[in-house]
Write a protein that holds these residues in place. Structure first.
Motif, PDB file in Angstrom:
ATOM      1  N   ILE A   1       6.168   0.528  23.850  1.00  0.00           N
ATOM      2  CA  ILE A   1       6.076  -0.903  23.554  1.00  0.00           C
ATOM      3  C   ILE A   1       7.349  -1.566  24.061  1.00  0.00           C
ATOM      4  N   GLY A   2       7.208  -2.514  24.932  1.00  0.00           N
ATOM      5  CA  GLY A   2       8.369  -3.198  25.486  1.00  0.00           C
ATOM      6  C   GLY A   2       8.596  -4.545  24.830  1.00  0.00           C
ATOM      7  N   VAL A   3       9.862  -4.867  24.585  1.00  0.00           N
ATOM      8  CA  VAL A   3      10.228  -6.167  24.021  1.00  0.00           C
ATOM      9  C   VAL A   3      11.410  -6.714  24.809  1.00  0.00           C
ATOM     10  N   PRO A   4      11.602  -8.011  24.835  1.00  0.00           N
ATOM     11  CA  PRO A   4      12.769  -8.581  25.525  1.00  0.00           C
ATOM     12  C   PRO A   4      14.074  -8.057  24.929  1.00  0.00           C
ATOM     13  N   GLU A   5      15.096  -7.968  25.763  1.00  0.00           N
ATOM     14  CA  GLU A   5      16.375  -7.424  25.313  1.00  0.00           C
ATOM     15  C   GLU A   5      16.984  -8.241  24.183  1.00  0.00           C
ATOM     16  N   ASP A   6      16.727  -9.548  24.171  1.00  0.00           N
ATOM     17  CA  ASP A   6      17.337 -10.394  23.143  1.00  0.00           C
ATOM     18  C   ASP A   6      16.428 -10.568  21.928  1.00  0.00           C
ATOM     19  N   ALA A   7      15.336  -9.788  21.860  1.00  0.00           N
ATOM     20  CA  ALA A   7      14.416  -9.905  20.717  1.00  0.00           C
ATOM     21  C   ALA A   7      15.083  -9.410  19.440  1.00  0.00           C
ATOM     22  N   VAL A   8      14.744 -10.035  18.337  1.00  0.00           N
ATOM     23  CA  VAL A   8      15.255  -9.658  17.021  1.00  0.00           C
ATOM     24  C   VAL A   8      14.080  -9.351  16.115  1.00  0.00           C
ATOM     25  N   MET A   9      14.138  -8.214  15.455  1.00  0.00           N
ATOM     26  CA  MET A   9      13.078  -7.844  14.523  1.00  0.00           C
ATOM     27  C   MET A   9      13.635  -7.881  13.107  1.00  0.00           C
ATOM     28  N   GLU A  10      12.970  -8.615  12.248  1.00  0.00           N
ATOM     29  CA  GLU A  10      13.394  -8.739  10.863  1.00  0.00           C
ATOM     30  C   GLU A  10      12.228  -8.432   9.943  1.00  0.00           C
ATOM     31  N   PRO A  11      12.476  -7.814   8.790  1.00  0.00           N
ATOM     32  CA  PRO A  11      11.382  -7.563   7.836  1.00  0.00           C
ATOM     33  C   PRO A  11      10.866  -8.869   7.254  1.00  0.00           C
ATOM     34  N   LEU A  12       9.603  -8.869   6.855  1.00  0.00           N
ATOM     35  CA  LEU A  12       9.052 -10.047   6.195  1.00  0.00           C
ATOM     36  C   LEU A  12       9.772 -10.267   4.871  1.00  0.00           C
ATOM     37  N   PRO A  13       9.918 -11.507   4.438  1.00  0.00           N
ATOM     38  CA  PRO A  13      10.561 -11.764   3.139  1.00  0.00           C
ATOM     39  C   PRO A  13       9.800 -11.067   2.017  1.00  0.00           C
ATOM     40  N   LEU A  14      10.522 -10.572   1.040  1.00  0.00           N
ATOM     41  CA  LEU A  14       9.909  -9.902  -0.098  1.00  0.00           C
ATOM     42  C   LEU A  14       9.104 -10.894  -0.918  1.00  0.00           C
ATOM     43  N   ARG A  15       7.845 -10.555  -1.174  1.00  0.00           N
ATOM     44  CA  ARG A  15       7.024 -11.434  -2.006  1.00  0.00           C
ATOM     45  C   ARG A  15       7.570 -11.448  -3.429  1.00  0.00           C
ATOM     46  N   GLN A  16       7.468 -12.591  -4.064  1.00  0.00           N
ATOM     47  CA  GLN A  16       8.103 -12.776  -5.359  1.00  0.00           C
ATOM     48  C   GLN A  16       7.213 -12.394  -6.540  1.00  0.00           C
ATOM     49  N   GLU A  17       5.903 -12.261  -6.306  1.00  0.00           N
ATOM     50  CA  GLU A  17       5.025 -11.928  -7.423  1.00  0.00           C
ATOM     51  C   GLU A  17       5.265 -10.502  -7.912  1.00  0.00           C
ATOM     52  N   LYS A  18       5.083 -10.288  -9.192  1.00  0.00           N
ATOM     53  CA  LYS A  18       5.160  -8.935  -9.719  1.00  0.00           C
ATOM     54  C   LYS A  18       3.978  -8.129  -9.185  1.00  0.00           C
ATOM     55  N   PRO A  19       4.183  -6.859  -8.852  1.00  0.00           N
ATOM     56  CA  PRO A  19       3.107  -6.057  -8.260  1.00  0.00           C
ATOM     57  C   PRO A  19       2.209  -5.403  -9.296  1.00  0.00           C
ATOM     58  N   ILE A  20       0.995  -5.097  -8.870  1.00  0.00           N
ATOM     59  CA  ILE A  20       0.145  -4.157  -9.582  1.00  0.00           C
ATOM     60  C   ILE A  20       0.670  -2.765  -9.243  1.00  0.00           C
ATOM     61  N   VAL A  21       0.941  -1.942 -10.234  1.00  0.00           N
ATOM     62  CA  VAL A  21       1.458  -0.595 -10.000  1.00  0.00           C
ATOM     63  C   VAL A  21       0.392   0.415 -10.406  1.00  0.00           C
ATOM     64  N   VAL A  22      -0.042   1.231  -9.458  1.00  0.00           N
ATOM     65  CA  VAL A  22      -1.087   2.221  -9.688  1.00  0.00           C
ATOM     66  C   VAL A  22      -0.493   3.624  -9.655  1.00  0.00           C
ATOM     67  N   TYR A  23      -0.717   4.379 -10.711  1.00  0.00           N
ATOM     68  CA  TYR A  23      -0.329   5.791 -10.762  1.00  0.00           C
ATOM     69  C   TYR A  23      -1.614   6.606 -10.833  1.00  0.00           C
ATOM     70  N   GLY A  24      -1.857   7.448  -9.820  1.00  0.00           N
ATOM     71  CA  GLY A  24      -3.143   8.121  -9.790  1.00  0.00           C
ATOM     72  C   GLY A  24      -3.169   9.383  -8.961  1.00  0.00           C
ATOM     73  N   THR A  25      -4.362   9.682  -8.475  1.00  0.00           N
ATOM     74  CA  THR A  25      -4.677  10.949  -7.825  1.00  0.00           C
ATOM     75  C   THR A  25      -5.015  10.723  -6.354  1.00  0.00           C
ATOM     76  N   SER A  26      -5.651  11.720  -5.739  1.00  0.00           N
ATOM     77  CA  SER A  26      -6.041  11.590  -4.336  1.00  0.00           C
ATOM     78  C   SER A  26      -7.010  10.431  -4.121  1.00  0.00           C
ATOM     79  N   ILE A  27      -7.779  10.099  -5.144  1.00  0.00           N
ATOM     80  CA  ILE A  27      -8.754   9.002  -5.005  1.00  0.00           C
ATOM     81  C   ILE A  27      -8.020   7.681  -4.823  1.00  0.00           C
ATOM     82  N   ALA A  28      -7.016   7.434  -5.652  1.00  0.00           N
ATOM     83  CA  ALA A  28      -6.212   6.225  -5.483  1.00  0.00           C
ATOM     84  C   ALA A  28      -5.324   6.327  -4.245  1.00  0.00           C
TER      85      ALA A  28
END
Length: 235
Positions: free
Chosen positions: A3-30
């Motif tokens: 994958i080629g990108v311009p030399e001056d390209a900058v990659m930044e992570p998306l801003p962290l969403r502020q909502e509290k997450p659903i947290v799932v603790y489970g098995t292979s099915i989840a």
């Protein structure tokens, strides 16, 4: 593949969403077995349906309600904790059904001690498609679901609030929902996600209606929006 990108390209992570997450603790099915692609795991589908971050802490063959794992899970400031571990908690020579009951009760109380106001959803075993013809398999999931109901009743009797139970009947998987008798097909994953969405919307009081003004839509949550090539403004 390259994958080629311009030399001056900058990659930044998306801003962290502020909502509290659903947290799932489970098995292979989840975890996502045996969905045809990652986006068809019921956890992925549910995250899209609820338009909310979802943290998938499902461990294939190892959703065992261990104290050490739950201790790490409670470090997360969740919107709701989902405990879907029964498929990995069948009775063995080292673990009785009474042990399973105690694991459920202890796990919920452990979460409640650190997160006193966060809802907790317990989930029954979804069953096996060959349960109708295999007495041992039928007994495995019916015994586990009986124990789950007993543990849930005990927790309610002990005064714990905002705990909930999603039953096998509400999951509503059918003979066509499984690929190997145990893990869901894409159809089964959709059925899982549908049942979860219905339960979570009721618990979290986030109903969805049938007219446009009552149907949730995806929001633009990034801190900045790009307009055209060079113009940036706040959203």
């Amino acid at each position: 593949m390259e994958i080629g990108v311009p030399e001056d390209a900058v990659m930044e992570p998306l801003p962290l969403r502020q909502e509290k997450p659903i947290v799932v603790y489970g098995t292979s099915i989840a975890h996502g077995a045996c969905a045809s692609r990652p986006g068809m795991a019921w956890t992925s589908i549910l995250g899209r349906k609820m338009d909310r971050p979802l943290i998938n802490l499902a461990f294939s063959g190892n959703g065992r309600m261990e104290e050490e794992v739950i201790n790490y899970i409670t470090e997360l400031d969740a919107k709701i904790f989902v405990l879907d571990c029964l498929p990995n908690l069948g009775a063995t020579k080292d673990r009785s059904l009474d042990d399973v009951r105690q694991l459920i009760i202890s796990g919920v109380k452990q979460i409640r001690t650190k997160r006193p106001s966060t809802p907790i959803l317990l989930v029954e075993h979804d069953g096996y498609s060959d349960g109708a013809v295999d007495a041992d398999r039928y007994k495995t999931y019916t015994d586990l679901n009986r124990i789950a109901k007993e543990a849930f009743a005990q927790l309610k009797s002990d005064g714990l609030r905002d705990i909930h139970l999603l039953t096998k009947e509400e999951l509503n998987l059918s003979m066509e929902s499984f690929v190997d008798g145990t893990h869901p097909t894409d159809l089964g994953m959709m059925e899982y996600a549908f049942a979860y969405e219905k339960a979570l919307r009721e618990i979290l009081k986030e109903p969805i209606g049938s007219i446009s003004t009552t149907i949730p839509v995806t929001q633009a949550r990034s801190q900045k929006c790009t307009l055209g090539r060079d113009v940036i403004r706040n959203c």
